[in-house]
Motif scaffolding. Structure first.
Motif, mmCIF file in Angstrom:
data_model
loop_
_atom_site.group_PDB
_atom_site.id
_atom_site.type_symbol
_atom_site.label_atom_id
_atom_site.label_comp_id
_atom_site.label_asym_id
_atom_site.label_seq_id
_atom_site.Cartn_x
_atom_site.Cartn_y
_atom_site.Cartn_z
ATOM 1 N N TYR A 24 0.895 -1.173 0.000
ATOM 2 C CA TYR A 24 0.000 0.000 0.000
ATOM 3 C C TYR A 24 0.919 1.205 0.000
ATOM 4 O O TYR A 24 1.506 1.536 1.034
ATOM 5 C CB TYR A 24 -0.850 0.042 1.263
ATOM 6 N N PHE A 27 4.112 0.915 1.993
ATOM 7 C CA PHE A 27 3.955 -0.040 3.100
ATOM 8 C C PHE A 27 3.821 -1.462 2.542
ATOM 9 O O PHE A 27 2.891 -1.772 1.794
ATOM 10 C CB PHE A 27 2.734 0.365 3.929
ATOM 11 N N VAL A 29 2.631 -4.683 2.654
ATOM 12 C CA VAL A 29 1.595 -5.293 3.487
ATOM 13 C C VAL A 29 1.586 -6.820 3.369
ATOM 14 O O VAL A 29 1.373 -7.515 4.361
ATOM 15 C CB VAL A 29 0.208 -4.673 3.204
ATOM 16 N N SER A 49 -4.507 -8.356 14.508
ATOM 17 C CA SER A 49 -5.082 -7.277 13.704
ATOM 18 C C SER A 49 -3.986 -6.576 12.914
ATOM 19 O O SER A 49 -2.894 -6.334 13.424
ATOM 20 C CB SER A 49 -5.771 -6.285 14.634
ATOM 21 N N GLY A 50 -4.269 -6.283 11.646
ATOM 22 C CA GLY A 50 -3.291 -5.582 10.817
ATOM 23 C C GLY A 50 -2.244 -6.490 10.211
ATOM 24 O O GLY A 50 -1.299 -6.012 9.595
ATOM 25 N N SER A 51 -2.430 -7.811 10.343
ATOM 26 C CA SER A 51 -1.405 -8.705 9.818
ATOM 27 C C SER A 51 -1.587 -8.959 8.321
ATOM 28 O O SER A 51 -0.755 -9.605 7.700
ATOM 29 C CB SER A 51 -1.426 -10.020 10.580
ATOM 30 N N GLY A 52 -2.670 -8.466 7.735
ATOM 31 C CA GLY A 52 -2.841 -8.590 6.285
ATOM 32 C C GLY A 52 -3.755 -9.723 5.861
ATOM 33 O O GLY A 52 -3.790 -10.086 4.681
ATOM 34 N N LYS A 53 -4.556 -10.258 6.776
ATOM 35 C CA LYS A 53 -5.457 -11.358 6.430
ATOM 36 C C LYS A 53 -6.499 -10.912 5.413
ATOM 37 O O LYS A 53 -6.699 -11.559 4.384
ATOM 38 C CB LYS A 53 -6.182 -11.854 7.692
ATOM 39 N N SER A 54 -7.150 -9.787 5.717
ATOM 40 C CA SER A 54 -8.183 -9.289 4.793
ATOM 41 C C SER A 54 -7.559 -8.994 3.440
ATOM 42 O O SER A 54 -8.106 -9.375 2.397
ATOM 43 C CB SER A 54 -8.810 -8.004 5.328
ATOM 44 N N THR A 55 -6.429 -8.316 3.465
ATOM 45 C CA THR A 55 -5.786 -7.961 2.216
ATOM 46 C C THR A 55 -5.505 -9.208 1.384
ATOM 47 O O THR A 55 -5.732 -9.219 0.175
ATOM 48 C CB THR A 55 -4.479 -7.208 2.499
ATOM 49 N N GLU A 175 -13.937 -12.428 8.238
ATOM 50 C CA GLU A 175 -14.481 -12.240 9.582
ATOM 51 C C GLU A 175 -16.006 -12.136 9.576
ATOM 52 O O GLU A 175 -16.567 -11.128 10.001
ATOM 53 C CB GLU A 175 -13.881 -10.987 10.234
#
Ligand SMILES: Nc1ncnc2c1ncn2[C@@H]1O[C@H](COP(=O)(O)OP(=O)(O)OP(=O)(O)O)[C@@H](O)[C@H]1O
Ligand SMILES: [Mg+2]
Lengths: 255, 477
Positions: A24, A27, A29, A49-55, A175
């Motif tokens: 990003y 960054f 990601v 949280s913020g580890s890039g799972k969604s991405t 999620e």
């Protein structure tokens, strides 16, 4: 149960991700992601949280673009070619944390819209399919209401039905239960378990470890944009190898 | 110890039924107390307000009650009204037709009347798509049209013709409300022909341009895709309108049916306001939508053009544009195109409103959560499908109040055309009326008359927007 699940997994590759990187801006990601998902596999992805799972799972249907490496879904490589993107998107269903139902359409219209406009299914047929899947997620009686009139759990089940109406071969869940009250989580998980038992290929970002233990073939743990550990659920939970995983598991199972 | 115990542990033995609230919390008393007499300041303000209202009414009422309807000049009005004075409505009675039609030839009033009636028929499917309310609207308008024709036109043939046409449309609206859309699509050309007259082949030849567009699109689209199809179709149609249509019209000139031509400078009053307002309203919405989408586009060129256009238009007063436009448009168009003044004004007002509409819609677009776009993408809808089926219905719904405000503003702004020499109802016609030796010195009455009509129209639009908001409310928040 475990035996039966293994039998459904074929050797055919559904998703192959190799040496994939994503940024990003500056960054970094997702870093050097390599993974293969076979047809019929159920994979749970977890991590802080913020580890890039969604991405990661959003890259699989190109809601996010990756900059390096390869993602091949059902034999179609994701490039900037719009035809390929459309093809992949019609094969892959996605369920979001916040449901993202269309509030100006009824439940039935939510479910028939994409089949009618993307798959060019006749309206009658699309409605029959939609009712079939709404029955499957156990809310056929809500078909003519609007999303705003349904509870969170019901909305999420509609969202699942909406994806299924496109007859996808792969389902992505980001999620799906984390915006829900505890008593509604179960009804959504039950729906997902039923789907898993039918042999749907599933990638699921979730922190429901009970669900992971019950249906997953594999659990993937991510941290700082990387896959840190993956294993069968039993091994993963009882015998984690990496320190990061141990710390994470102690935090989420601790209370 | 036992005391505290008795207090903390409590068991209700008998359930209480609901009771009415006390008198001061009910009905009229409660309403008065809460809204008019809550506290000393509130009470004082109420009394002052009541006094002011009473005083104003007492001042103005005699003037209204003493209104004179039958007189031939202001002087006569004054004599009849006597020393206490009174409104001279006789001027409206004598000159109302100029307020409505300007200098449109009197024996052709049936043409704008029929065009006006048909406008509502064309609007019915837009306002109430596929609903029986549309048919009811058509019915009422049909009756009103025929009645006003009967009152104003001395040719019984026109009345009968209009009655037959209107009855047919009513039947259509009743039986197949959705079919009425075809009337809507044809209406602009029909209205143009009715209002300006001339050979019917001129609007038909213009209409053919759209046929050309569709034809080219059909030919190109399967081979080169939607975007190329649309673009080539549009360009071909423009070329047709600029270079071919003229000769087609010339070749067909003199072929009946034909109406007596009426010149643009004969238009005036509310007829003019409606021609400009309605055209600009219906054209500015689609242009505004495209501009709003352009402004949010990823494509730099389209984005820059949209932003530049919107900001330019919003930065320049409408009157400036009306003044300079006549010059500028002449530069850009091929030489010797004789560009009608009303058409020029309509184009400018449309562009002006479109820029505002674009910003209103952009607000609506920004209010939509990103999840809506993502869900549409994830389901495989392409850009235009997502816009049309998911994004726009919601964004437009959010923007209804803003859009209607813009439309109301636009409609009132049509009075500004008096500055380029057109006869708007407020300034243009009133000046002419007051220049008449009989009505010299009249002041309030024409403005009140025009103001009331503007108010009714704008209030109607506002109420309709509220109805629409209610009807489209599905989020149940
Ligand atoms: N559009 C974006 N632009 C810039 N940074 C982003 C964007 N989306 C996410 N990020 C960053 O990328 C990282 C990974 O985000 P992602 O949403 O994938 O995390 P996640 O593992 O799903 O977290 P969570 O469990 O909170 O949902 C985060 O640090 C986030 O701040
Ligand atoms: Mg996430």
């Amino acid at each position: 149960m475990a035996e039966a699940q293994k039998m459904q997994v074929s050797d055919e590759v559904a998703i192959r991700i190799s040496n994939m990187n994503k940024w990003y801006g500056t960054f970094h990601v997702l870093r050097d992601i390599n993974m293969t998902v076979n047809r019929g596999e159920r994979i749970v992805i977890c991590g802080p949280s913020g580890s890039g799972k969604s991405t990661l799972i959003r890259c699989i249907n190109r809601l996010e673009e990756h900059q390096q490496g390869q993602i091949v879904v059902d034999g179609t490589e994701l490039t900037s070619d719009l035809k390929n993107i459309d093809k992949v998107r019609s094969e892959v269903g996605m369920v979001f944390q916040h449901f993202n139902l269309f509030p100006h359409l009824t439940i039935l219209e939510n479910c028939t819209l994409a089949p009618i406009w993307v798959r060019k299914v006749p309206k009658r047929e699309a409605e029959a399919t939609a009712m079939h899947f709404l029955e499957k997620v156990k809310i056929p009686e809500q078909a003519h209401k609007y999303p705003g009139q349904l509870s969170g759990g019901q909305q999420q089940r509609v969202a699942i039905a909406r994806s299924l109406c496109m007859k996808p071969r792969i389902m992505l869940f980001d999620e799906p239960t984390s915006a829900l009250d505890p008593e509604m989580i179960k009804e959504v998980l039950d729906t997902m378990i039923a789907l898993a038992e039918e042999g749907m290929t599933m990638l699921c970002v979730t922190h429901e470890m009970g669900f992971a233990q019950a249906v997953a073939n594999r659990v993937i743990f991510m941290d700082q944009g990387q896959i840190v550990e993956q294993n069968e659920p039993k091994e993963f939970f009882n015998n984690p190898k990496s320190d990061r995983t141990k710390l994470f598991l102690s935090q989420i199972l601790g209370h | 110890m036992s005391d505290t115990h008795a207090e903390t542990a409590f068991i209700r033995t008998e359930m209480l039924g609901p009771q009415l609230p006390p008198v001061t919390e009910r009905g009229v008393v409660k309403w008065l107390r809460e809204n008019l007499f809550a506290g000393w300041t509130n009470t004082a303000l109420t009394l002052v307000a009541l006094f002011v209202v009473f005083w104003l009414v007492q001042l103005a009422l005699p003037w209204w009650l003493n209104g004179v309807w039958n007189a031939t000049s202001l002087g006569e009005c004054r004599t009849i009204a006597g020393p206490e004075g009174g409104a001279c409505w006789a001027v409206i009675k004598a000159r109302w037709h100029q307020y409505i039609f300007g200098f449109y030839p009197q024996d052709m009033y049936w043409r704008p009347i029929v065009a006006f009636g048909l406008m509502f028929v064309a609007l019915a499917p837009v306002l109430y798509y596929g609903l029986r309310s549309g048919a009811r609207l058509v019915g009422v308008v049909a009756v009103l049209t025929v009645v006003s024709l009967a009152a104003l036109d001395h040719d019984i043939g026109h009345v009968v013709l209009a009655a037959v046409v209107m009855a047919g449309l009513f039947a259509l609206a009743w039986v197949a409300p959705k079919r009425l859309v075809y009337v809507t699509l044809l209406y602009p050309f029909l209205a143009f022909w009715l209002l300006w007259g001339g050979s019917i082949w001129k609007p038909v030849a213009t209409l053919a341009g759209f046929g050309v567009m569709v034809l080219v699109y059909r030919l190109i689209q399967p081979r080169l895709g939607v975007v190329m199809g649309t673009a080539t179709g549009f360009i071909t149609a423009c070329l047709y309108w600029l270079f071919v249509q003229g000769s087609v019209t010339a070749a067909l000139a003199g072929v009946p049916p034909e109406l007596v031509p009426v010149n643009s400078d004969q238009f005036g009053g509310f007829l003019l306001a409606f021609v400009i307002g309605v055209t600009a309203i219906s054209c500015s919405l689609p242009i505004g939508i495209l501009l709003a989408l352009g402004r949010r586009s990823d494509m730099l060129l389209i984005k820059t053009l949209s932003v530049g256009f919107i900001e330019f238009i919003r930065g320049v007063p409408l009157i400036t544009m009306l003044f300079t436009a006549s010059l500028l448009l002449q530069y850009f168009l091929p030489p010797r195109t004789n560009f009608d003044l009303i058409l020029r004004v309509v184009i400018l007002v449309t562009l002006f409103a479109a820029a505002y509409i674009a910003e209103v819609i952009r607000g609506g677009l920004a209010a939509l959560p990103r999840g809506q776009y993502e869900a549409a993408d994830a389901l495989g809808l392409d850009y235009w499908q997502a816009q049309r089926l998911i994004i726009m219905p919601q964004a437009l719904k959010i923007s209804i109040p803003g859009i209607v405000s813009t439309f109301i503003g636009l409609f009132k702004d049509t009075t500004l055309v008096s500055f380029v020499g057109l006869l708007d109802p407020l300034r243009g016609v009133t000046q002419i009326v007051r220049a008449d030796i009989n009505w010299k010195g009249i002041y309030w009455e024409p403005y009140i008359f025009v103001g009331v009509i503007f108010f009714l129209i704008c209030f109607g639009m506002s109420r309709y927007s509220m109805y629409l908001e209610q009807k489209l409310k599905t989020d149940h928040r």
